[in-house]
Write a protein that holds these residues in place. Structure first.
Motif, PDB file in Angstrom:
ATOM      1  N   GLY A  36      -7.613  -2.931   9.647  1.00  0.00           N
ATOM      2  CA  GLY A  36      -7.713  -2.342   8.317  1.00  0.00           C
ATOM      3  C   GLY A  36      -9.050  -2.631   7.679  1.00  0.00           C
ATOM      4  N   GLY A  97     -12.399 -10.799  -3.707  1.00  0.00           N
ATOM      5  CA  GLY A  97     -11.671  -9.645  -3.170  1.00  0.00           C
ATOM      6  C   GLY A  97     -10.607  -9.180  -4.149  1.00  0.00           C
ATOM      7  N   VAL A  98     -10.123  -7.970  -3.909  1.00  0.00           N
ATOM      8  CA  VAL A  98      -8.999  -7.464  -4.708  1.00  0.00           C
ATOM      9  C   VAL A  98      -7.795  -8.375  -4.488  1.00  0.00           C
ATOM     10  CG1 VAL A  98      -7.355  -5.547  -4.872  1.00  0.00           C
ATOM     11  CG2 VAL A  98      -9.798  -5.072  -4.806  1.00  0.00           C
ATOM     12  N   SER A  99      -7.715  -8.983  -3.312  1.00  0.00           N
ATOM     13  CA  SER A  99      -6.592  -9.872  -2.989  1.00  0.00           C
ATOM     14  C   SER A  99      -6.404 -10.934  -4.072  1.00  0.00           C
ATOM     15  CB  SER A  99      -6.843 -10.582  -1.664  1.00  0.00           C
ATOM     16  OG  SER A  99      -7.133  -9.659  -0.654  1.00  0.00           O
ATOM     17  N   TYR A 123       0.778  -1.953   1.311  1.00  0.00           N
ATOM     18  CA  TYR A 123      -0.070  -3.055   1.787  1.00  0.00           C
ATOM     19  C   TYR A 123       0.776  -4.327   1.920  1.00  0.00           C
ATOM     20  CZ  TYR A 123      -3.927  -6.416   1.773  1.00  0.00           C
ATOM     21  OH  TYR A 123      -4.782  -7.425   2.082  1.00  0.00           O
ATOM     22  N   TYR A 126       1.817  -7.137  -1.052  1.00  0.00           N
ATOM     23  CA  TYR A 126       2.423  -6.922  -2.370  1.00  0.00           C
ATOM     24  C   TYR A 126       3.711  -7.723  -2.582  1.00  0.00           C
ATOM     25  CZ  TYR A 126      -0.875  -3.057  -3.045  1.00  0.00           C
ATOM     26  OH  TYR A 126      -1.996  -2.292  -3.174  1.00  0.00           O
ATOM     27  N   ASN A 169      -0.923   1.923  -5.447  1.00  0.00           N
ATOM     28  CA  ASN A 169      -2.091   1.902  -4.551  1.00  0.00           C
ATOM     29  C   ASN A 169      -2.330   3.316  -4.007  1.00  0.00           C
ATOM     30  OD1 ASN A 169      -2.560   1.013  -1.117  1.00  0.00           O
ATOM     31  ND2 ASN A 169      -4.171   1.085  -2.654  1.00  0.00           N
ATOM     32  N   ASN A 173      -2.747   2.396   1.550  1.00  0.00           N
ATOM     33  CA  ASN A 173      -2.639   1.733   2.842  1.00  0.00           C
ATOM     34  C   ASN A 173      -1.143   1.482   3.015  1.00  0.00           C
ATOM     35  OD1 ASN A 173      -2.667   0.053   5.035  1.00  0.00           O
ATOM     36  ND2 ASN A 173      -3.637  -1.688   4.014  1.00  0.00           N
ATOM     37  N   ASP A 201      -4.214  -0.640  -7.741  1.00  0.00           N
ATOM     38  CA  ASP A 201      -5.145  -1.062  -6.682  1.00  0.00           C
ATOM     39  C   ASP A 201      -5.850   0.184  -6.148  1.00  0.00           C
ATOM     40  OD1 ASP A 201      -6.332  -1.818  -4.302  1.00  0.00           O
ATOM     41  OD2 ASP A 201      -4.582  -2.861  -3.503  1.00  0.00           O
ATOM     42  N   ILE A 203      -8.699   0.382  -4.352  1.00  0.00           N
ATOM     43  CA  ILE A 203      -9.753  -0.072  -3.437  1.00  0.00           C
ATOM     44  C   ILE A 203     -10.256   1.024  -2.498  1.00  0.00           C
ATOM     45  CG2 ILE A 203      -8.173  -1.026  -1.689  1.00  0.00           C
ATOM     46  CD1 ILE A 203     -10.300  -3.394  -1.542  1.00  0.00           C
ATOM     47  N   TYR A 204      -9.430   2.051  -2.253  1.00  0.00           N
ATOM     48  CA  TYR A 204      -9.878   3.146  -1.365  1.00  0.00           C
ATOM     49  C   TYR A 204     -10.349   4.380  -2.136  1.00  0.00           C
ATOM     50  CZ  TYR A 204      -7.640   0.439   2.347  1.00  0.00           C
ATOM     51  OH  TYR A 204      -7.300  -0.559   3.227  1.00  0.00           O
ATOM     52  N   SER A 234     -15.129  -4.090  -0.650  1.00  0.00           N
ATOM     53  CA  SER A 234     -14.755  -4.307   0.755  1.00  0.00           C
ATOM     54  C   SER A 234     -14.753  -3.039   1.600  1.00  0.00           C
ATOM     55  CB  SER A 234     -13.353  -4.923   0.850  1.00  0.00           C
ATOM     56  OG  SER A 234     -13.387  -6.281   0.514  1.00  0.00           O
ATOM     57  N   LYS A 235     -14.126  -1.986   1.102  1.00  0.00           N
ATOM     58  CA  LYS A 235     -13.838  -0.838   1.975  1.00  0.00           C
ATOM     59  C   LYS A 235     -14.974   0.184   1.982  1.00  0.00           C
ATOM     60  CE  LYS A 235      -9.878  -2.767   2.597  1.00  0.00           C
ATOM     61  NZ  LYS A 235      -9.124  -3.110   3.777  1.00  0.00           N
ATOM     62  N   ARG A 243     -16.271 -10.683   0.289  1.00  0.00           N
ATOM     63  CA  ARG A 243     -15.157 -11.108  -0.568  1.00  0.00           C
ATOM     64  C   ARG A 243     -15.432 -10.887  -2.060  1.00  0.00           C
ATOM     65  NH1 ARG A 243     -12.213  -9.709   1.141  1.00  0.00           N
ATOM     66  NH2 ARG A 243     -10.482 -10.867   0.246  1.00  0.00           N
ATOM     67  N   TYR A 320      -6.389   5.629   7.188  1.00  0.00           N
ATOM     68  CA  TYR A 320      -5.178   5.449   7.975  1.00  0.00           C
ATOM     69  C   TYR A 320      -4.425   6.766   8.096  1.00  0.00           C
ATOM     70  CZ  TYR A 320      -6.089   0.748   6.164  1.00  0.00           C
ATOM     71  OH  TYR A 320      -6.672  -0.428   5.807  1.00  0.00           O
TER      72      TYR A 320
HETATM   73  N1  PMP Z   1      -5.549  -3.659  -1.264  1.00  0.00           N
HETATM   74  C1  PMP Z   1      -5.332  -2.871  -0.213  1.00  0.00           C
HETATM   75  C2  PMP Z   1      -4.471  -1.677  -0.389  1.00  0.00           C
HETATM   76  C3  PMP Z   1      -5.893  -3.172   1.040  1.00  0.00           C
HETATM   77  O1  PMP Z   1      -5.658  -2.372   2.087  1.00  0.00           O
HETATM   78  C4  PMP Z   1      -6.675  -4.346   1.174  1.00  0.00           C
HETATM   79  C5  PMP Z   1      -7.313  -4.751   2.487  1.00  0.00           C
HETATM   80  N2  PMP Z   1      -6.724  -4.315   3.637  1.00  0.00           N
HETATM   81  C6  PMP Z   1      -6.865  -5.137   0.047  1.00  0.00           C
HETATM   82  C7  PMP Z   1      -6.299  -4.770  -1.155  1.00  0.00           C
HETATM   83  C8  PMP Z   1      -7.675  -6.406   0.100  1.00  0.00           C
HETATM   84  O2  PMP Z   1      -8.979  -6.149  -0.209  1.00  0.00           O
HETATM   85  P1  PMP Z   1     -10.088  -7.272  -0.471  1.00  0.00           P
HETATM   86  O3  PMP Z   1     -10.920  -7.355   0.772  1.00  0.00           O
HETATM   87  O4  PMP Z   1     -10.873  -6.739  -1.631  1.00  0.00           O
HETATM   88  O5  PMP Z   1      -9.385  -8.528  -0.782  1.00  0.00           O
END
Ligand code: PMP
Length: 387
Positions: A36, A97-99, A123, A126, A169, A173, A201, A203-204, A234-235, A243, A320
């Motif tokens: 991913g 990161g978003v994480s 993802y 969650y 999201n 993903n 979220d 991120i994409y 990140s993406k 990060r 994906y």
């Molecule tokens: N959200 C989604 C939907 C993701 O797919 C991912 C990474 N696979 C993340 C967050 C994590 O992103 P980051 O590298 O910014 O922590």
């Protein structure tokens, strides 16, 4: 020692993806459609900004919320591309990161027992993140016939007096689903009526195809004040290892999130923050180049999967595709394991993203087109042998 581990931590299952990829790592010559993260290296001018940062000796902490200059870049980027305005000094938090930002937001919002709704398959983090924040995850299944979009009536059916947060999201993903404005408006209506906070979220967001406009739920009437907008580099900029993510939200929410972030993390890495400024201020061309390449791969892989009788709607975003493998008579896990053992192609079993992913597998096209072509040929042979 097992009995010393906190029960809510002990009871969380390990990520299904990780288990599967431990098997992959023991094998040779595998083509992986499992990962991913982008196969591109971070564009050179962004890496150079990281090097300059080190060269200049910028090796200390930054402010807890992140470099003021980066927060300005973020606010400008979000205003330019998403049409939402945030006050850089008070409404933007730079995270690892978003994480991390998602984790911090859940911990800032949830009292024990509060329910977190999210669309599934989703993802992998969650549901565990909700549990780790002492919340209760509530999955709302989405379906292939709806192109994996979240339907307002399915969401509303699962709302209870304990529902507090909705995690969204889009692009998604693992399905690549996007939400058109009208569908998002119906979700926003449910959120306003039931007083839900939305963690969005996105991120994409840049990785949407066919000229489709990405719409953030935060732009819809009455939503900015109840939404946390998450994004990161990140993406779309191929910067997973840096990060850097960020959250934008009304001041009170950012203030609460900052308290956790400041004690747990202190600040995101300084070198990476400097690189992120370059990505947001000057990374448009490199990002578009990578997106166009993903777009070509998406067309190829989706056509190949449908042609071999594994139906999948054309994903509109992310990198994906989520084909339906039920016609092979195998479970998702059997399909993935046997495809790996017999043809050396790695995909991720759908249930890794939630129970309703059974009957599907996730194929990532963050892999070069040459590799994807070989993988599709091998997969076609495998599917023919199964029938
Ligand atoms: N959200 C989604 C939907 C993701 O797919 C991912 C990474 N696979 C993340 C967050 C994590 O992103 P980051 O590298 O910014 O922590």
């Amino acid at each position: 020692m097992e009995d010393k581990i906190a029960t809510h931590v002990r009871d969380i299952p390990r990520s299904g993806i990780r288990d599967f990829f431990e098997v992959v790592q023991t094998m040779r010559d595998v083509i992986s459609l499992g990962i991913g993260e982008p196969d591109f290296t971070t564009p050179w001018h962004i890496r150079e900004a990281a090097l300059f940062s080190l060269e200049k000796g910028r090796t200390g902490y930054t402010s807890n919320l992140g470099l003021p200059r980066l927060r300005e870049s973020i606010a400008a980027y979000v205003a330019r591309n998403f049409h939402i305005t945030y006050d850089a000094p008070t409404e933007v938090l730079v995270s690892v990161g978003v994480s991390e930002a998602l984790d911090v937001a859940l911990r800032a919002l949830l009292n024990p027992g509060d329910e977190v709704l999210y669309h599934e398959p989703c993802y992998v983090s969650y549901s565990p993140s909700a549990i780790l924040a002492h919340g209760v995850p509530v999955a709302v299944p989405v379906h292939e016939k709806d192109h994996f979009q979240l339907r307002a009536e399915d969401l509303e059916k699962r709302i209870t007096p304990r529902s507090k947060v909705l995690l969204l999201n889009f692009p998604t993903n693992p399905t690549g689903a996007t939400m058109p404005r009208e569908a998002l408006e119906q979700i926003a209506d449910v959120c306003r009526r039931h007083d839900l906070i939305v963690l969005s979220d996105e991120i994409y967001a840049e990785l949407t195809y066919d000229g489709a406009d990405h719409v953030s739920i935060a732009t819809l009437p009455g939503m900015r004040e109840r939404t946390v907008f998450f994004h990161g580099v990140s993406k779309a900029w191929a910067m997973t290892g840096f990060r850097i993510g960020y959250a934008c939200a009304p001041r009170v929410l950012i203030e609460a999130m900052m308290k956790i972030h400041q004690y747990a993390i202190l600040c995101a890495p300084t070198t990476s923050q400097d690189a992120a400024i370059e990505a947001l201020d000057h990374g448009e061309a490199a990002m578009r180049h990578m997106r166009d390449e993903y777009g070509l791969r998406r067309n190829y892989i989706t056509a190949a999967l449908n042609a071999m009788g594994l139906p999948c709607p054309l994903p509109r975003g992310a990198f994906y595709v989520f084909p339906d493998i039920r016609s092979t008579g195998l479970s998702s896990r059997e399909f993935s394991l046997r495809l790996l053992q017999e043809k050396k192609v790695a995909v991720v079993p759908g249930p890794a993203f939630g129970a309703c992913g059974e009957g599907f597998v996730r194929c990532s096209y963050a892999t070069g087109l040459d590799q994807i072509k070989i993988a599709m040929q091998r997969m076609k042979e495998f599917v023919e042998e199964m029938r």
